[in-house]
Design an enzyme around this catalytic site. Structure first.
Site, PDB file in Angstrom:
ATOM      1  N   GLU A  46      97.960  22.642  14.838  1.00 63.86           N
ATOM      2  CA  GLU A  46      97.334  21.526  15.544  1.00 63.86           C
ATOM      3  C   GLU A  46      97.914  20.213  15.023  1.00 63.86           C
ATOM      4  O   GLU A  46      98.232  20.081  13.833  1.00 63.86           O
ATOM      5  CB  GLU A  46      95.835  21.570  15.279  1.00 63.86           C
ATOM      6  N   LYS A 122      91.978  21.038  23.736  1.00 65.18           N
ATOM      7  CA  LYS A 122      90.868  21.483  22.889  1.00 65.18           C
ATOM      8  C   LYS A 122      89.516  21.203  23.531  1.00 65.18           C
ATOM      9  O   LYS A 122      89.212  20.070  23.905  1.00 65.18           O
ATOM     10  CB  LYS A 122      90.975  20.785  21.532  1.00 65.18           C
ATOM     11  N   CYS A 171      91.801  24.902  16.483  1.00 66.56           N
ATOM     12  CA  CYS A 171      90.928  24.603  15.359  1.00 66.56           C
ATOM     13  C   CYS A 171      89.486  25.053  15.570  1.00 66.56           C
ATOM     14  O   CYS A 171      89.203  26.246  15.535  1.00 66.56           O
ATOM     15  CB  CYS A 171      91.015  23.109  15.024  1.00 66.56           C
TER      16      CYS A 171
END
Length: 312
Positions: A46, A122, A171
């Site tokens: 990321e 995300k 994440c």
């Protein structure tokens, strides 16, 4: 055998003063190592091009300097060019600023010819949107990014990548079983995930690195097992201007076992040959969704957000 020789390219710290060009040179070094070890796909973390900037409260003019307006761009073109020359697919995360002025935490995947074939934004943004004086440090992802608007799609990769069904997360998504299951319901065979996770909990400093690494690995191993998929989780790690990020990059097989694990918090390459056909047993037995799922009982999952315990 439908094999992908997978390289998990963990990256050490990126300091606030480091240029995109310097970071890309490090990424190319890892790519060269991966090619030398036979990799056909290399996954980076990321926000691979910059430091983890959401730890700071900044004005918007400064914030926009951390975002990429196009991909590839002049700074990243050498990475794409080298990957194309070597015939290695790549996947990495970055901060995306769209032409409409929207900001996303984004991850992309290329084919082995260097063309972008997949993009994910995300969904599960952690942290907060305003300065929090009670935290040891800030985690302002909710301020600097919008929640992703692309959902959790999967893509059928080309024949020279085993025709694998691949999906992406970033994440905090790894901690949410809903994300894994949406990928699983689309037949995912390779879940790609990059992360930047602080070594210290800003709200509970006594939690400790051991517990944080355990929870990260637990999430990935459970998601891989419960959806019979390979998974790769790749960290950016080490001390970024006094703010440590944890490592713990792993490659996990469809039975939920770690087959490769990083040993450092520096630039480090993990390699494993992943047979996509190894996902079939789990998908046709205990996790044969068509036979075993009972969707008549799952309405709450999409019908509410906050938990609602019974009264009394």
């Amino acid at each position: 055998m439908r094999e992908i020789v997978l390289g998990a390219a963990q990256m050490g710290p990126i300091q606030r003063a480091d240029s995109r060009q310097a970071v890309v040179r490090r990424m190319i070094d890892l790519l060269e190592q991966a090619h030398g070890r036979g990799c056909t796909l290399v996954v980076y973390p990321e926000l691979a091009l910059t430091t983890f900037f959401p730890r700071w409260l900044m004005d918007w003019a400064e914030v926009d300097d951390w975002f990429e307006r196009e991909m590839p761009n002049p700074a990243t073109a050498p990475l794409f060019d080298r990957a194309r020359a070597l015939g290695v697919a790549i996947s990495f995360g970055y901060a995306e600023l769209t032409p409409e002025g929207r900001r996303f935490n984004t991850h992309i995947l290329t084919d082995r010819q260097g063309a972008i074939v997949a993009k994910y934004r995300k969904v599960h943004l952690p942290g907060h949107s305003e300065h929090d004086p009670d935290r040891a440090f800030q985690h302002l992802e909710k301020r600097y990014f919008e929640p992703g608007d692309l959902g959790f799609p999967v893509w059928r990769l080309p024949a020279d990548m085993g025709g694998a069904v691949a999906g992406m997360m970033i994440c905090n998504d790894r901690r949410w079983p809903e994300a894994w299951r949406v990928l699983g319901l689309q037949g995912v065979e390779l879940a790609i995930l990059g992360y930047n996770t602080p070594s210290v909990n800003s709200q509970q400093g006594e939690e400790g690195l051991e517990k944080r690494l355990y929870h990260s690995e637990l999430s990935v191993c459970a998601g891989a097992y419960q959806n019979a998929t390979w998974a790769v989780a790749v960290a950016k790690a080490g001390d970024e201007d006094g703010h440590p990020l944890m490592g713990g990059s792993i490659i996990v097989d469809p039975d939920g076992f770690v087959v490769a694990r990083a040993e450092t918090e520096a630039d480090e390459l993990l390699v494993h040959a992943c047979d996509m056909d190894a996902t079939r047993f789990g998908k046709t037995t205990i996790f044969d969704f068509a036979r075993h799922r009972r969707i008549e009982h799952y309405g709450r999952i999409c019908g509410q957000t906050a938990a609602t315990p019974p009264a009394g």
